[in-house]
Scaffold this motif. Structure first.
Motif, PDB file in Angstrom:
ATOM      1  N   VAL A  97       1.131  -1.340   0.142  1.00 64.83           N
ATOM      2  CA  VAL A  97      -0.539  -0.072  -0.371  1.00 64.83           C
ATOM      3  C   VAL A  97       0.839   1.111   0.176  1.00 64.83           C
ATOM      4  N   VAL A  98       0.581   2.265  -0.909  1.00 65.32           N
ATOM      5  CA  VAL A  98       1.456   3.391  -0.657  1.00 65.32           C
ATOM      6  C   VAL A  98       0.508   4.578  -0.856  1.00 65.32           C
ATOM      7  N   VAL A  99       1.007   4.901   0.289  1.00 65.03           N
ATOM      8  CA  VAL A  99      -0.356   6.520   0.815  1.00 65.03           C
ATOM      9  C   VAL A  99       1.306   7.796   0.494  1.00 65.03           C
ATOM     10  N   VAL A 100      -0.296   8.477  -0.156  1.00 64.92           N
ATOM     11  CA  VAL A 100       0.393   9.788  -0.790  1.00 64.92           C
ATOM     12  C   VAL A 100      -0.230  10.520   0.096  1.00 64.92           C
ATOM     13  N   SER A 101       0.692  11.387   1.328  1.00 68.32           N
ATOM     14  CA  SER A 101       0.833  12.710   1.918  1.00 68.32           C
ATOM     15  C   SER A 101       1.488  13.367   2.383  1.00 68.32           C
ATOM     16  N   SER A 102       1.995  14.299   2.615  1.00 62.02           N
ATOM     17  CA  SER A 102       2.077  16.363   2.575  1.00 62.02           C
ATOM     18  C   SER A 102       3.266  16.289   4.290  1.00 62.02           C
ATOM     19  N   LEU A 103       3.528  16.224   3.846  1.00 59.63           N
ATOM     20  CA  LEU A 103       4.302  17.329   5.596  1.00 59.63           C
ATOM     21  C   LEU A 103       3.964  17.836   6.086  1.00 59.63           C
ATOM     22  N   THR A 104       1.790  18.365   5.527  1.00 59.45           N
ATOM     23  CA  THR A 104       0.984  18.889   6.461  1.00 59.45           C
ATOM     24  C   THR A 104       0.355  17.837   7.462  1.00 59.45           C
ATOM     25  N   GLY A 105       0.807  16.851   6.896  1.00 58.65           N
ATOM     26  CA  GLY A 105       0.907  15.386   8.373  1.00 58.65           C
ATOM     27  C   GLY A 105       1.616  15.022   8.958  1.00 58.65           C
ATOM     28  N   LYS A 106       2.299  15.702   9.276  1.00 57.66           N
ATOM     29  CA  LYS A 106       3.708  15.366  10.050  1.00 57.66           C
ATOM     30  C   LYS A 106       4.084  16.898  10.853  1.00 57.66           C
ATOM     31  N   ILE A 107       4.282  17.984  10.317  1.00 49.52           N
ATOM     32  CA  ILE A 107       4.228  19.290  11.267  1.00 49.52           C
ATOM     33  C   ILE A 107       2.282  19.791  10.631  1.00 49.52           C
ATOM     34  N   PRO A 108       1.737  20.682  11.099  1.00 52.18           N
ATOM     35  CA  PRO A 108       1.471  22.239  11.552  1.00 52.18           C
ATOM     36  C   PRO A 108       1.827  23.227  10.757  1.00 52.18           C
ATOM     37  N   THR A 109       0.884  22.814  10.035  1.00 46.31           N
ATOM     38  CA  THR A 109       1.128  24.173   8.739  1.00 46.31           C
ATOM     39  C   THR A 109       0.521  25.337   8.357  1.00 46.31           C
ATOM     40  N   PRO A 110       0.615  26.501   8.309  1.00 46.59           N
ATOM     41  CA  PRO A 110      -0.359  27.900   8.248  1.00 46.59           C
ATOM     42  C   PRO A 110      -1.014  27.387   7.053  1.00 46.59           C
ATOM     43  N   PHE A 111      -2.491  28.106   6.973  1.00 42.27           N
ATOM     44  CA  PHE A 111      -3.344  27.822   6.017  1.00 42.27           C
ATOM     45  C   PHE A 111      -3.575  26.921   5.603  1.00 42.27           C
ATOM     46  N   THR A 112      -3.659  25.907   6.504  1.00 41.94           N
ATOM     47  CA  THR A 112      -3.998  24.051   6.651  1.00 41.94           C
ATOM     48  C   THR A 112      -4.531  23.446   6.822  1.00 41.94           C
ATOM     49  N   THR A 113      -5.391  24.042   7.489  1.00 39.99           N
ATOM     50  CA  THR A 113      -6.064  23.293   9.209  1.00 39.99           C
ATOM     51  C   THR A 113      -6.543  22.361   8.914  1.00 39.99           C
ATOM     52  N   SER A 114      -7.489  22.440   7.717  1.00 38.01           N
ATOM     53  CA  SER A 114      -8.508  21.111   7.474  1.00 38.01           C
ATOM     54  C   SER A 114      -7.701  19.858   7.239  1.00 38.01           C
ATOM     55  N   TYR A 115      -6.678  20.541   6.082  1.00 43.04           N
ATOM     56  CA  TYR A 115      -5.895  20.204   5.190  1.00 43.04           C
ATOM     57  C   TYR A 115      -5.215  18.639   5.818  1.00 43.04           C
ATOM     58  N   SER A 116      -4.391  19.504   6.728  1.00 43.60           N
ATOM     59  CA  SER A 116      -3.722  18.905   8.067  1.00 43.60           C
ATOM     60  C   SER A 116      -4.333  18.037   8.936  1.00 43.60           C
ATOM     61  N   ALA A 117      -4.899  18.360   9.202  1.00 49.20           N
ATOM     62  CA  ALA A 117      -5.746  17.639  10.131  1.00 49.20           C
ATOM     63  C   ALA A 117      -6.162  16.199   9.853  1.00 49.20           C
ATOM     64  N   THR A 118      -6.815  16.264   8.313  1.00 47.62           N
ATOM     65  CA  THR A 118      -6.627  14.910   7.091  1.00 47.62           C
ATOM     66  C   THR A 118      -5.736  14.481   7.356  1.00 47.62           C
ATOM     67  N   LYS A 119      -4.688  14.519   6.906  1.00 50.69           N
ATOM     68  CA  LYS A 119      -2.879  13.945   6.795  1.00 50.69           C
ATOM     69  C   LYS A 119      -2.520  13.530   8.102  1.00 50.69           C
ATOM     70  N   PHE A 120      -2.737  14.280   9.093  1.00 54.97           N
ATOM     71  CA  PHE A 120      -2.478  13.040  10.401  1.00 54.97           C
ATOM     72  C   PHE A 120      -2.992  12.519  10.826  1.00 54.97           C
ATOM     73  N   ALA A 121      -4.449  12.522   9.958  1.00 54.64           N
ATOM     74  CA  ALA A 121      -5.875  11.604  10.323  1.00 54.64           C
ATOM     75  C   ALA A 121      -5.094  10.040   9.918  1.00 54.64           C
ATOM     76  N   LEU A 122      -4.743  10.777   8.963  1.00 49.52           N
ATOM     77  CA  LEU A 122      -3.522   9.442   7.617  1.00 49.52           C
ATOM     78  C   LEU A 122      -2.776   8.494   8.326  1.00 49.52           C
ATOM     79  N   ASP A 123      -2.040   9.262   8.624  1.00 52.36           N
ATOM     80  CA  ASP A 123      -0.303   9.296   9.673  1.00 52.36           C
ATOM     81  C   ASP A 123      -0.619   8.146  10.783  1.00 52.36           C
ATOM     82  N   GLY A 124      -1.886   8.385  11.264  1.00 49.65           N
ATOM     83  CA  GLY A 124      -2.101   7.886  12.905  1.00 49.65           C
ATOM     84  C   GLY A 124      -3.070   6.541  11.768  1.00 49.65           C
ATOM     85  N   PHE A 125      -3.637   6.206  11.220  1.00 48.99           N
ATOM     86  CA  PHE A 125      -4.339   5.052  11.083  1.00 48.99           C
ATOM     87  C   PHE A 125      -3.308   3.950  10.037  1.00 48.99           C
TER      88      PHE A 125
END
Length: 219
Positions: A97-125
Motif C-alpha cells: 500500500v502506497v499512501v501519498v500524504s504531505s508534510l502538513t501531516g507531520k508538521i502543523p502548517t499555516p493556511f492548511t488547518t483542515s487539510y493538515s488534520a486529515t493528513k495527520f489522521a492518515l499518518d495515525g491510521f
C-alpha cells in the motif's frame, strides 16, 4: 522479488463502486475528484496507490464545518475504505500500500488547518495498521509518502506570496513515489530535505522551525 510498476493501470472507474459500497451518506464528493488508485491487475492486486485529486492544501483558510467534512471524506475515509477492501488480496500477493500524504501531516502548517488534520489522521491510521500487520506477520508493506510543495498550477497559484519555497517537479515526485513503493520503504520524504526538517520539528516543536519558509508578514 518486487514486481515492476510498468504494467500499473489506472482503475479510477471502479472507485465509484467502492465509494458507493462503503459510504451510504447523502453527502457525497464527486468521485473523479476524490481519490485515484492504481493497481497492476484487479484480479490479483499487487499494489494499491492512494492519492487525492483536485485538492490544494492552500485552499483551506479556516474551520468551515462542511468543507472540513468533505476533506475528511476525500483525504481520509476514502483511503481507509480502499485499503481495507484491498488488504485480503494484497496479503495473498505479498503486496504494498502506497499512501501519498504531505508534510502538513507531520508538521502543523499555516493556511492548511483542515487539510493538515486529515493528513495527520492518515499518518495515525496507516502507522497503526503497519504495526498490526507486523504483529500478525502479514506480509503487506505500507509506504507513507511525505511530499512538500509540488509544481502543479493549482499549488503554485495558491502559495504565491505565502510561501518562500521552490516547488519540486511533479514528474520527479511521481518517480520517487514509485521507487519508494517498489522498495517497500516505511516512509518516503520528497524532496529529501523534508526529513531533516521533520526531525528538527520533533526535537524542537517551535514555529521558528518554519519561519524561513512562510511569509509571516503577509495577511
Amino acid at each position: 522479488m518486487v514486481k515492476p510498476f510498468g504494467k500499473v493501470l489506472c482503475a479510477a472507474g471502479s472507485l465509484a463502486v467502492l465509494l458507493a459500497f462503503f459510504w451510504r451518506d447523502t453527502f457525497q464528493p464527486e468521485p473523479d475528484r476524490v481519490v485515484q488508485f492504481a493497481v497492476r491487475k484487479l484480479g490479483g492486486l499487487d499494489y494499491l496507490v492512494l492519492n487525492h485529486i483536485g485538492v490544494s492544501p492552500f485552499q483551506m483558510w479556516g474551520g468551515d464545518v462542511e468543507h472540513t467534512r468533505w476533506l475528511m471524506q476525500v483525504n481520509f475515509f476514502s483511503y481507509v475504505a480502499l485499503a481495507t477492501a484491498a488488504l485480503p488480496t494484497l496479503e495473498e500477493n505479498h503486496g504494498s500500500v502506497v499512501v501519498v500524504s504531505s508534510l502538513t501531516g507531520k508538521i502543523p502548517t499555516p493556511f492548511t488547518t483542515s487539510y493538515s488534520a486529515t493528513k495527520f489522521a492518515l499518518d495515525g491510521f496507516f502507522g497503526s495498521l503497519r504495526h498490526e500487520l507486523t504483529m500478525q506477520r502479514r506480509n503487506v508493506s505500507i509506504t507513507l509518502c511525505v511530499l512538500g510543495l509540488i509544481d502543479t498550477d493549482a499549488a503554485l497559484e495558491k502559495t504565491r506570496g505565502k510561501v518562500f519555497l521552490a516547488a519540486s517537479p511533479a514528474a520527479e515526485a511521481a518517480l520517487a513515489i514509485i521507487r519508494g513503493g517498489a522498495s517497500r520503504l516505511r516512509e518516503l520524504f520528497y524532496p529529501w530535505w523534508l526529513q531533516p526538517v521533520h526531525g528538527l520539528w520533533v526535537l524542537l516543536p517551535n514555529p521558528r522551525v518554519l519561519q524561513s519558509f512562510y511569509n509571516y508578514s503577509g495577511p
